[in-house]
Design a protein around this motif. Structure first.
Motif, mmCIF file in Angstrom:
data_model
loop_
_atom_site.group_PDB
_atom_site.id
_atom_site.type_symbol
_atom_site.label_atom_id
_atom_site.label_comp_id
_atom_site.label_asym_id
_atom_site.label_seq_id
_atom_site.Cartn_x
_atom_site.Cartn_y
_atom_site.Cartn_z
ATOM 1 N N ASP A 33 24.660 38.799 58.016
ATOM 2 C CA ASP A 33 23.167 38.884 57.468
ATOM 3 C C ASP A 33 23.061 38.121 56.156
ATOM 4 O O ASP A 33 23.950 38.485 55.240
ATOM 5 C CB ASP A 33 22.958 40.256 57.284
ATOM 6 N N GLU A 34 22.270 37.250 56.045
ATOM 7 C CA GLU A 34 21.991 36.484 54.457
ATOM 8 C C GLU A 34 21.366 37.341 53.545
ATOM 9 O O GLU A 34 21.250 36.685 52.623
ATOM 10 C CB GLU A 34 21.537 35.294 55.108
ATOM 11 N N ARG A 35 20.908 38.438 53.963
ATOM 12 C CA ARG A 35 20.449 39.434 52.706
ATOM 13 C C ARG A 35 21.472 39.620 51.856
ATOM 14 O O ARG A 35 21.395 40.033 50.673
ATOM 15 C CB ARG A 35 19.973 40.798 53.331
ATOM 16 N N VAL A 36 22.732 39.413 52.416
ATOM 17 C CA VAL A 36 24.130 39.684 51.407
ATOM 18 C C VAL A 36 24.094 38.303 50.516
ATOM 19 O O VAL A 36 24.484 37.285 51.123
ATOM 20 C CB VAL A 36 25.275 39.920 52.032
ATOM 21 N N ALA A 37 23.776 38.225 49.211
ATOM 22 C CA ALA A 37 23.716 36.965 48.660
ATOM 23 C C ALA A 37 24.991 36.706 47.926
ATOM 24 O O ALA A 37 25.203 35.449 47.781
ATOM 25 C CB ALA A 37 22.735 37.413 47.446
ATOM 26 N N CYS A 38 25.968 37.468 47.761
ATOM 27 C CA CYS A 38 27.269 36.964 47.553
ATOM 28 C C CYS A 38 28.137 38.199 47.723
ATOM 29 O O CYS A 38 27.816 39.289 48.169
ATOM 30 C CB CYS A 38 27.199 36.461 46.233
ATOM 31 N N ALA A 39 29.207 37.898 47.991
ATOM 32 C CA ALA A 39 30.433 38.822 48.433
ATOM 33 C C ALA A 39 31.919 38.719 47.819
ATOM 34 O O ALA A 39 32.414 37.723 47.434
ATOM 35 C CB ALA A 39 30.669 38.597 50.018
ATOM 36 N N LEU A 61 25.871 49.401 57.881
ATOM 37 C CA LEU A 61 25.483 48.724 56.648
ATOM 38 C C LEU A 61 24.240 47.786 56.671
ATOM 39 O O LEU A 61 23.633 47.612 55.808
ATOM 40 C CB LEU A 61 26.685 47.933 56.265
ATOM 41 N N LEU A 62 23.944 47.458 57.898
ATOM 42 C CA LEU A 62 22.686 46.677 58.167
ATOM 43 C C LEU A 62 21.502 47.823 57.767
ATOM 44 O O LEU A 62 20.488 47.408 57.182
ATOM 45 C CB LEU A 62 22.549 46.015 59.632
ATOM 46 N N VAL A 63 21.698 48.791 58.113
ATOM 47 C CA VAL A 63 20.668 49.747 58.076
ATOM 48 C C VAL A 63 20.707 50.039 56.347
ATOM 49 O O VAL A 63 19.474 50.165 55.955
ATOM 50 C CB VAL A 63 20.797 50.952 58.717
ATOM 51 N N LEU A 64 21.888 50.095 55.735
ATOM 52 C CA LEU A 64 21.775 50.320 54.385
ATOM 53 C C LEU A 64 21.233 49.146 53.564
ATOM 54 O O LEU A 64 20.608 49.434 52.578
ATOM 55 C CB LEU A 64 23.336 50.366 53.970
ATOM 56 N N LEU A 65 21.133 48.017 54.008
ATOM 57 C CA LEU A 65 20.343 46.875 53.633
ATOM 58 C C LEU A 65 18.783 47.122 53.368
ATOM 59 O O LEU A 65 18.091 47.027 52.659
ATOM 60 C CB LEU A 65 20.704 45.599 54.128
ATOM 61 N N ASP A 66 18.682 47.855 54.761
ATOM 62 C CA ASP A 66 17.240 48.246 54.897
ATOM 63 C C ASP A 66 16.573 49.159 53.871
ATOM 64 O O ASP A 66 15.678 49.195 53.160
ATOM 65 C CB ASP A 66 16.793 48.455 56.181
ATOM 66 N N ALA A 117 29.096 30.977 54.029
ATOM 67 C CA ALA A 117 28.725 29.535 53.180
ATOM 68 C C ALA A 117 27.431 29.165 53.714
ATOM 69 O O ALA A 117 26.848 29.537 54.675
ATOM 70 C CB ALA A 117 29.617 28.247 53.517
ATOM 71 N N PRO A 118 26.542 28.819 52.649
ATOM 72 C CA PRO A 118 26.805 28.371 51.027
ATOM 73 C C PRO A 118 26.737 29.581 50.127
ATOM 74 O O PRO A 118 26.758 29.293 49.067
ATOM 75 C CB PRO A 118 25.776 27.429 50.954
ATOM 76 N N ARG A 119 26.729 30.809 50.576
ATOM 77 C CA ARG A 119 26.514 32.130 49.716
ATOM 78 C C ARG A 119 27.668 32.018 48.801
ATOM 79 O O ARG A 119 28.851 32.185 49.605
ATOM 80 C CB ARG A 119 26.005 33.259 50.565
ATOM 81 N N PRO A 120 27.680 32.479 47.466
ATOM 82 C CA PRO A 120 29.198 32.769 47.100
ATOM 83 C C PRO A 120 29.931 33.839 47.481
ATOM 84 O O PRO A 120 29.503 34.801 47.980
ATOM 85 C CB PRO A 120 28.609 33.226 45.487
ATOM 86 N N LEU A 121 31.131 33.106 47.523
ATOM 87 C CA LEU A 121 32.283 34.419 48.147
ATOM 88 C C LEU A 121 33.564 34.134 47.292
ATOM 89 O O LEU A 121 33.790 33.091 47.026
ATOM 90 C CB LEU A 121 32.667 33.810 49.693
ATOM 91 N N LEU A 122 34.065 35.365 46.904
ATOM 92 C CA LEU A 122 35.463 35.499 46.112
ATOM 93 C C LEU A 122 36.248 36.301 47.099
ATOM 94 O O LEU A 122 35.830 37.270 47.542
ATOM 95 C CB LEU A 122 35.214 36.325 44.737
#
Ligand SMILES: [Zn+2]
Length: 350
Positions: free
Chosen positions: A233-239, A196-201, A281-286
């Motif tokens: 990985d903080e490239r994930v802006a929310c989850a 998934l890290l490669v997928l983010l790339d 945190a602090p990125r939005p998480l549900l």
């Protein structure tokens, strides 16, 4: 046999005595930053991420199918030398310019990417989609997002063995992967996180999503993948983590028949799930949690809420309590989606 001399009580005691050495307990921002770095480094080590080998992605699009309101591309990318990850990219037909990206990893019994991508050609897959509301990738593209549905190692086109029956499409090779990888220092959760890290790339190279926010959503094993990826990985802006958030003592130690992919050597000595999610945190998480999900363990939803309270404390410390939400609903082990897409719109489209 009149009596069994079992080990579970002793192991529960060891977990309580030795567990969560890196629990979330920061009381100021300086402590939080130090804790975050330390736990992330520990998790990377325990997943075995240092053992994986970077390589050129060599991405190629192998097909493009017009579906109702979107185009489904099949893509292959190389995540380690000789390790190919097939994925579907779902692109809204009306898309002009760019749109936020949604990664939609799958869990067990999904046929890999087929269920999130809503590919119902096989009756067994169609049935699992119906039972679990599993086509959350399609639900996301219908909301206008560009969606990435990968096969995790061991699933779909990435199983270690093929059998003829159509139902076997729902099988997975987690156990074989664990047996092959663990003695080499590579966990199954690590393999999935690495890919998934490669997928983010790869997402960053797509013209439809360049410069846009990226979210990760997933049910069950897809929630597992979302948890580890977003924590690291903080490239994930929310989850959005669905059906995979509970204390490990009830849900993975007591329910010890769970799949091998859940078990990471030494992890519980450092952290429980609430601590790991506090790294988001602090990125939005549900968190989506069903009251009748048997994977919550014998104490049910209480085992989820306790972990949520650990995570919530991190959001409180950072002054962003509104970015952490729990969708508790009546139902079983399914993707709910009722709150999730409004939640995505709120954080990805600002
Ligand atoms: Zn598994």
């Amino acid at each position: 046999m009149p009596q069994l001399f079992q080990s579970e009580t002793y192991l529960r005691h060891r977990l309580r005595a030795d567990g969560r050495a890196l629990r979330f307990q920061s009381t100021d921002l300086e402590q939080w930053q130090r804790w975050q770095q330390e736990l992330r480094a520990r998790i990377r080590g325990l997943l075995g991420l240092q053992r994986f080998l970077p390589t050129a992605m060599n991405s190629r699009v192998t097909e493009a199918v017009s579906c109702q309101g979107y185009v489904r591309e099949r893509v292959e990318i190389e995540t380690e030398p000789g390790v190919i990850m097939p994925l579907y990219v779902l692109i809204p037909e009306q898309l002009q310019g760019t749109a936020p990206a949604v990664l939609a990893p799958h869990g067990h019994g999904s046929g890999g990417k087929l269920a999130p991508a809503g590919v119902r050609a096989t009756p067994a897959v169609a049935e699992t989609i119906r039972q679990h509301n599993y086509d959350y990738g399609v639900q996301a593209v219908q909301r206008g997002y560009v969606v990435f549905c990968p096969d995790a190692r061991g699933f779909g086109e990435r199983r270690e063995s093929l059998t003829a029956s159509p139902e076997s499409l729902l099988d997975s090779s987690c156990r074989q992967l664990a047996h092959m990888g663990l003695p080499l220092g590579m966990t199954v959760a690590g393999m999935w996180t690495w890919d998934l890290l490669v997928l983010l790339d790869y997402v960053a190279t797509r013209p439809e999503t360049q410069g846009e926010r990226i979210c990760c959503i997933g049910l069950s094993g897809g929630g597992l993948q979302t948890l580890w990826l977003a924590a690291l990985d903080e490239r994930v802006a929310c989850a959005v983590i669905s059906g995979y958030f509970y204390g490990v003592e009830d849900s993975l130690l007591h329910l010890s028949g769970n799949c091998d992919c859940n078990y990471i050597p030494h992890m519980w000595e450092s952290a429980d799930m609430g601590d790991v999610a506090a790294l988001i945190a602090p990125r939005p998480l549900l968190i989506e949690a069903a009251r009748q999900d048997p994977l919550n363990g014998p104490r049910g939803i209480d085992n989820v809420i306790e972990q949520c309270e650990i995570t919530r404390r991190a959001y409180s410390l950072l002054g962003v309590e509104d970015r952490f939400e729990i969708d508790v609903f009546d139902g079983g082990h399914v993707w709910h989606g009722t709150v999730a897409f409004d939640w995505l719109d709120r954080w990805l489209r600002r």
